[in-house]
Motif scaffolding. Structure first.
Motif, PDB file in Angstrom:
ATOM      1  N   LYS A  51       5.498  -0.112   3.044  1.00 31.88           N
ATOM      2  CA  LYS A  51       6.495   0.216   4.583  1.00 31.88           C
ATOM      3  C   LYS A  51       6.586   2.197   4.121  1.00 31.88           C
ATOM      4  O   LYS A  51       6.606   2.890   4.437  1.00 31.88           O
ATOM      5  N   ARG A  52       6.329   2.157   2.817  1.00 30.24           N
ATOM      6  CA  ARG A  52       7.171   3.429   2.134  1.00 30.24           C
ATOM      7  C   ARG A  52       6.397   4.164   1.516  1.00 30.24           C
ATOM      8  O   ARG A  52       6.791   5.253   0.469  1.00 30.24           O
ATOM      9  N   GLY A  53       5.226   4.353   1.603  1.00 28.89           N
ATOM     10  CA  GLY A  53       4.183   4.372   0.992  1.00 28.89           C
ATOM     11  C   GLY A  53       3.397   4.058  -0.361  1.00 28.89           C
ATOM     12  O   GLY A  53       3.152   3.309  -0.237  1.00 28.89           O
ATOM     13  N   SER A  54       2.729   4.704  -0.684  1.00 32.07           N
ATOM     14  CA  SER A  54       1.276   3.917  -1.737  1.00 32.07           C
ATOM     15  C   SER A  54       1.771   3.752  -2.833  1.00 32.07           C
ATOM     16  O   SER A  54       2.506   3.872  -3.569  1.00 32.07           O
ATOM     17  N   LEU A  55       1.091   2.294  -3.081  1.00 32.17           N
ATOM     18  CA  LEU A  55       1.581   1.478  -4.477  1.00 32.17           C
ATOM     19  C   LEU A  55       0.331   1.749  -5.131  1.00 32.17           C
ATOM     20  O   LEU A  55      -0.884   1.906  -5.075  1.00 32.17           O
ATOM     21  N   PRO A  56       0.364   1.719  -6.682  1.00 28.77           N
ATOM     22  CA  PRO A  56      -0.835   1.015  -7.592  1.00 28.77           C
ATOM     23  C   PRO A  56      -1.315  -0.293  -7.306  1.00 28.77           C
ATOM     24  O   PRO A  56      -1.195  -1.243  -6.484  1.00 28.77           O
ATOM     25  N   GLN A  57      -3.316   0.006  -6.922  1.00 35.86           N
ATOM     26  CA  GLN A  57      -3.972  -1.415  -7.038  1.00 35.86           C
ATOM     27  C   GLN A  57      -4.305  -1.857  -7.591  1.00 35.86           C
ATOM     28  O   GLN A  57      -4.351  -3.249  -7.145  1.00 35.86           O
TER      29      GLN A  57
END
Length: 83
Positions: free
Chosen positions: A15-21
């Motif tokens: 909800k706060r930003g992109s994370l590694p896939q």
């Protein structure tokens, strides 16, 4: 069904930003270094973890290197749930 700590932490941070896939990269992700949670928001994150999982985190827990990664937080919460 009780939510797994890792799922909760991932959902909270997404909800706060992109994370590694990639799952391995995701678990090693140093979310504080990425700025996903700021110094003021960390208290809310800790309180949310404690309330959601019925645990208590000490200052030592939250200042440990393990608390700096998604996998480390999840493992710490899971171990506290078992004790």
């Amino acid at each position: 069904m009780i939510e797994e700590p890792v799922d909760f932490v991932i959902s909270y941070l997404e909800k706060r930003g992109s994370l590694p896939q990639d799952r391995a990269d995701l678990l090693r992700c140093r979310y504080l270094d990425l700025g996903l949670i700021g110094s003021l928001e960390i208290i809310g994150f800790i309180l949310e973890l404690e309330e959601r999982f019925g645990i208590a985190l000490s200052a030592e827990d939250t200042q440990s290197d393990a608390f700096r990664t998604i996998g480390g937080v999840a493992a710490m919460v899971k171990s506290k749930m078992g004790s």
